[in-house]
Design an enzyme around this catalytic site. Sequence first.
Site, PDB file in Angstrom:
ATOM      1  N   TYR A  32      48.420  50.714 -36.677  1.00  0.00           N
ATOM      2  CA  TYR A  32      48.702  49.387 -36.384  1.00  0.00           C
ATOM      3  C   TYR A  32      48.022  49.160 -34.916  1.00  0.00           C
ATOM      4  O   TYR A  32      48.487  48.876 -34.038  1.00  0.00           O
ATOM      5  CB  TYR A  32      50.259  49.149 -36.262  1.00  0.00           C
ATOM      6  N   HIS A  37      44.464  51.369 -28.012  1.00  0.00           N
ATOM      7  CA  HIS A  37      44.122  52.244 -28.959  1.00  0.00           C
ATOM      8  C   HIS A  37      42.612  52.594 -28.726  1.00  0.00           C
ATOM      9  O   HIS A  37      41.940  53.445 -28.891  1.00  0.00           O
ATOM     10  CB  HIS A  37      44.563  52.372 -30.254  1.00  0.00           C
ATOM     11  N   LYS A 149      50.086  54.766 -21.376  1.00  0.00           N
ATOM     12  CA  LYS A 149      51.156  54.053 -21.612  1.00  0.00           C
ATOM     13  C   LYS A 149      52.275  54.899 -21.848  1.00  0.00           C
ATOM     14  O   LYS A 149      53.334  54.727 -21.703  1.00  0.00           O
ATOM     15  CB  LYS A 149      50.826  53.178 -22.983  1.00  0.00           C
ATOM     16  N   SER A 185      51.410  47.473 -27.178  1.00  0.00           N
ATOM     17  CA  SER A 185      52.341  48.365 -28.025  1.00  0.00           C
ATOM     18  C   SER A 185      52.099  47.905 -29.527  1.00  0.00           C
ATOM     19  O   SER A 185      52.443  46.745 -29.628  1.00  0.00           O
ATOM     20  CB  SER A 185      53.559  48.542 -27.502  1.00  0.00           C
TER      21      SER A 185
HETATM   22  P1  AMP Z   1      50.570  55.298 -30.730  1.00  0.00           P
HETATM   23  O1  AMP Z   1      49.943  54.776 -31.771  1.00  0.00           O
HETATM   24  O2  AMP Z   1      51.588  54.307 -30.003  1.00  0.00           O
HETATM   25  O3  AMP Z   1      51.319  56.622 -30.876  1.00  0.00           O
HETATM   26  O4  AMP Z   1      49.656  55.519 -29.396  1.00  0.00           O
HETATM   27  C1  AMP Z   1      48.605  56.458 -29.819  1.00  0.00           C
HETATM   28  C2  AMP Z   1      47.590  56.639 -28.422  1.00  0.00           C
HETATM   29  O5  AMP Z   1      47.533  55.183 -27.944  1.00  0.00           O
HETATM   30  C3  AMP Z   1      48.694  57.146 -27.353  1.00  0.00           C
HETATM   31  O6  AMP Z   1      47.917  58.049 -26.535  1.00  0.00           O
HETATM   32  C4  AMP Z   1      49.316  56.053 -26.571  1.00  0.00           C
HETATM   33  O7  AMP Z   1      49.469  56.538 -25.220  1.00  0.00           O
HETATM   34  C5  AMP Z   1      47.951  55.202 -26.521  1.00  0.00           C
HETATM   35  N1  AMP Z   1      48.233  53.945 -26.324  1.00  0.00           N
HETATM   36  C6  AMP Z   1      49.193  53.207 -26.823  1.00  0.00           C
HETATM   37  N2  AMP Z   1      49.315  51.871 -26.106  1.00  0.00           N
HETATM   38  C7  AMP Z   1      48.353  51.926 -25.118  1.00  0.00           C
HETATM   39  C8  AMP Z   1      48.125  51.036 -24.064  1.00  0.00           C
HETATM   40  N3  AMP Z   1      48.585  49.788 -23.983  1.00  0.00           N
HETATM   41  N4  AMP Z   1      47.300  51.617 -23.255  1.00  0.00           N
HETATM   42  C9  AMP Z   1      46.790  52.613 -23.311  1.00  0.00           C
HETATM   43  N5  AMP Z   1      46.881  53.488 -24.419  1.00  0.00           N
HETATM   44  C10 AMP Z   1      47.751  53.177 -24.908  1.00  0.00           C
END
Ligand code: AMP
Length: 279
Positions: A32, A37, A149, A185
């Site tokens: 998503y 990302h 994040k 997010s």
């Molecule tokens: P997730 O899909 O939420 O598990 O996130 C995957 C990766 O994307 C992780 O390393 C998160 O820290 C990074 N990430 C998610 N949201 C952000 C954001 N707003 N800024 C920077 N990195 C992000």
Amino acid sequence: MELCTTVTAIRELVTAWKKAGLRIAVVPTMGYLHEGHLSLMRIARQNADRVVTTIFVNPTQFGPTEDLEKYPRDLKRDQQLCEEVGVDAIFHPVPAEMYAPDFSTWVTEGSLSQTLCGAFRPIHFRGVCTVCLKLFNITLADVAVFGRKDAQQALVIERMVRDLNIPIQIIQAPLVREADGLALSSRNKYLAAEERTRALALSRGLRAAQAKFDAGERNAQALKDAVLAELTPAADSIDYVDVMARATLRPIETVDQPALLAIAAYIGKTRLIDNLFLD
Ligand code: AMP
């Protein structure tokens, strides 16, 4: 761009890249995808010859009452976005590909993962460490990019890599926000319009704390109070607002070392996190 759903398929691809002497980056995600990302993938692109994005909603990092089932998913759109930023391969396994029915080996980090989110989500970082080590092993990556994040997650993974001598470089990428301050997010999708407005209190609180810090405030409670003044009226409940030493993720009273001001709060039923590095 390749879409691999099995370990065998991605292994075949990355093994060929390795044989050709290419440097591989991995960006682990739960899909998503949003601009946060994509920023990681661009950094990965700059630091390697081939980029693998993993898209896997990892069941072992969700507690029994958490949002595993309703976590947003849209593979078609994710594929398009990955293609646009120049990702070479997506690894998108089903849970059974990652976890055998008698799976029984876990990675547990025993210090940095105990505070902040770890105190409220007891099995979360065990699931994160285990799946990340598996993804590092599966993709044979030389470098992995994690976003700030999830600041605690990035620090826990760095500690795991150091402690277990995993041959991979970890890059921490900056937190990406919407124009109005909301940290990007996948879970923002859960927010109704009225909740999204209230969610701005997290970043507004952090900005207030940053302003105090920039003006010379070093007392942790005063910085937390600046956050709470914004957050308390807006949030339905607050898990934590904490000032931690970045080296240990233990609370400090005075910001006299690199620190992390971190928030976790519920807006409606949605648990949001945000943070600020204090240097
Ligand atoms: P997730 O899909 O939420 O598990 O996130 C995957 C990766 O994307 C992780 O390393 C998160 O820290 C990074 N990430 C998610 N949201 C952000 C954001 N707003 N800024 C920077 N990195 C992000």
